[in-house]
Write an enzyme that holds these catalytic residues in place. Structure first.
Site, short mmCIF file in Angstrom:
data_model
loop_
_atom_site.label_atom_id
_atom_site.label_comp_id
_atom_site.label_asym_id
_atom_site.label_seq_id
_atom_site.Cartn_x
_atom_site.Cartn_y
_atom_site.Cartn_z
N ASP A 29 -19.93 56.24 -27.08
CA ASP A 29 -19.28 57.14 -27.91
C ASP A 29 -18.63 56.62 -29.09
O ASP A 29 -17.82 55.58 -28.91
CB ASP A 29 -18.13 57.83 -27.15
CG ASP A 29 -17.66 59.17 -27.99
OD1 ASP A 29 -17.52 59.00 -29.04
OD2 ASP A 29 -17.10 60.00 -27.15
N ASP A 72 -26.44 60.24 -39.96
CA ASP A 72 -26.86 61.66 -39.88
C ASP A 72 -26.27 62.40 -38.83
O ASP A 72 -26.69 63.33 -38.51
CB ASP A 72 -28.27 61.50 -39.96
CG ASP A 72 -29.03 62.78 -40.16
OD1 ASP A 72 -28.59 63.50 -41.16
OD2 ASP A 72 -29.80 63.19 -39.27
N ASP A 118 -25.61 55.75 -30.31
CA ASP A 118 -25.40 57.29 -30.13
C ASP A 118 -25.21 57.60 -28.58
O ASP A 118 -25.13 56.71 -27.89
CB ASP A 118 -27.00 57.95 -30.48
CG ASP A 118 -26.59 59.44 -30.77
OD1 ASP A 118 -26.91 59.95 -31.76
OD2 ASP A 118 -26.61 60.34 -29.82
N GLY A 160 -33.68 58.48 -33.89
CA GLY A 160 -33.97 57.02 -34.31
C GLY A 160 -34.74 57.34 -35.74
O GLY A 160 -35.06 55.98 -36.14
N LYS A 195 -23.53 62.29 -43.39
CA LYS A 195 -23.79 63.62 -43.50
C LYS A 195 -22.40 64.57 -43.11
O LYS A 195 -21.79 64.16 -42.05
CB LYS A 195 -24.71 64.15 -42.31
CG LYS A 195 -25.11 65.65 -42.44
CD LYS A 195 -26.38 66.14 -41.54
CE LYS A 195 -26.19 65.92 -40.28
NZ LYS A 195 -27.42 66.58 -39.53
N TRP A 234 -33.67 57.64 -38.93
CA TRP A 234 -32.98 56.86 -39.73
C TRP A 234 -33.20 55.27 -39.36
O TRP A 234 -33.24 54.46 -40.42
CB TRP A 234 -31.66 57.39 -40.06
CG TRP A 234 -31.52 58.53 -40.82
CD1 TRP A 234 -32.40 59.41 -41.14
CD2 TRP A 234 -30.20 58.72 -41.57
NE1 TRP A 234 -31.62 60.28 -41.83
CE2 TRP A 234 -30.84 60.01 -42.21
CE3 TRP A 234 -29.18 58.33 -41.95
CZ2 TRP A 234 -29.68 60.50 -43.39
CZ3 TRP A 234 -28.32 58.76 -42.95
CH2 TRP A 234 -28.56 60.06 -43.36
#
Length: 201
Positions: free
Chosen positions: A90, A113, A69, A49, A153, A51
């Site tokens: 998902d 990320d 998530d 959490g 990322k 970000w």
């Protein structure tokens, strides 16, 4: 190297963030102004959490953050920050996008990320990371507003240059960045896209 890692881990704890990853986004934010006051932000792969919390502070009380998530994140935005809505889904499943759109249909910023479970095989890990990144880019095409921003990322390797090209085709400006707070030995970098060129219907 270890001292640098320990510094950011301790700083995150002191600043009340769940993980050191917050400083990667903070560094990119200070340089490229990805998130503005009042923004709507979708955070893919948000656990634990950091970000989402930082994004909510940047967006302020008139903004909104939706964090997604497989693991359930907890907690809300801080005082004078945007509300955070957590979704446990998902990102590869249609139900995720449906759940997001029930909260908000479109966003000005998409951040991620996210990383795959690593196998130790550099090529395999890079390809799995790229698969996730392409998924975030597909989601961006469905929910990102025109002129919106994107940061994701990715592990370098495999077809990494092709992914960078894909981002460049969709945004007015795109670049690869390596934050100082990233571990030196890590192959992770962040691909940044600014000012999304949303196709005209």
């Amino acid at each position: 190297m270890r001292k640098i890692n320990d510094y950011y881990a301790k700083k995150a704890k002191k600043d009340n963030y769940p993980a050191r990853s917050i400083y990667k986004l903070e560094e990119a934010q200070k340089k490229y102004d990805i998130i503005s006051r009042g923004d709507s932000i979708l955070d893919l792969g948000c656990f634990p959490g950091s970000w989402s919390i930082y994004a909510s502070e940047l967006a302020g009380p008139k903004g909104i953050v939706v964090g997604v998530d497989l693991q359930q994140a907890v907690g809300g935005g801080r005082a004078d920050a945007a509300p955070i809505h957590w979704i446990c889904e998902d990102i590869r499943e249609p139900a995720m996008l449906e759940a997001v759109r029930r909260i908000r249909p479109s966003f000005r910023v998409l951040i991620s990320d996210m990383a795959p479970k690593t196998t130790g095989n550099r090529w395999t890990d890079a390809q799995q990371s790229l698969n996730l990144c392409y998924q975030t880019l597909e989601i961006a095409e469905q929910v990102l507003l025109n002129k919106g921003n994107y940061i994701c990322k990715v592990f370098q390797g495999g077809d990494f240059p092709d992914f960078v090209d894909a981002v460049k085709k969709r945004f007015e400006s795109a670049r690869v960045i390596k934050p100082q707070s990233s571990r030196i030995e890590s192959r992770e970098v962040f691909v940044l896209g600014l000012n999304y060129r949303k196709p005209q219907k």
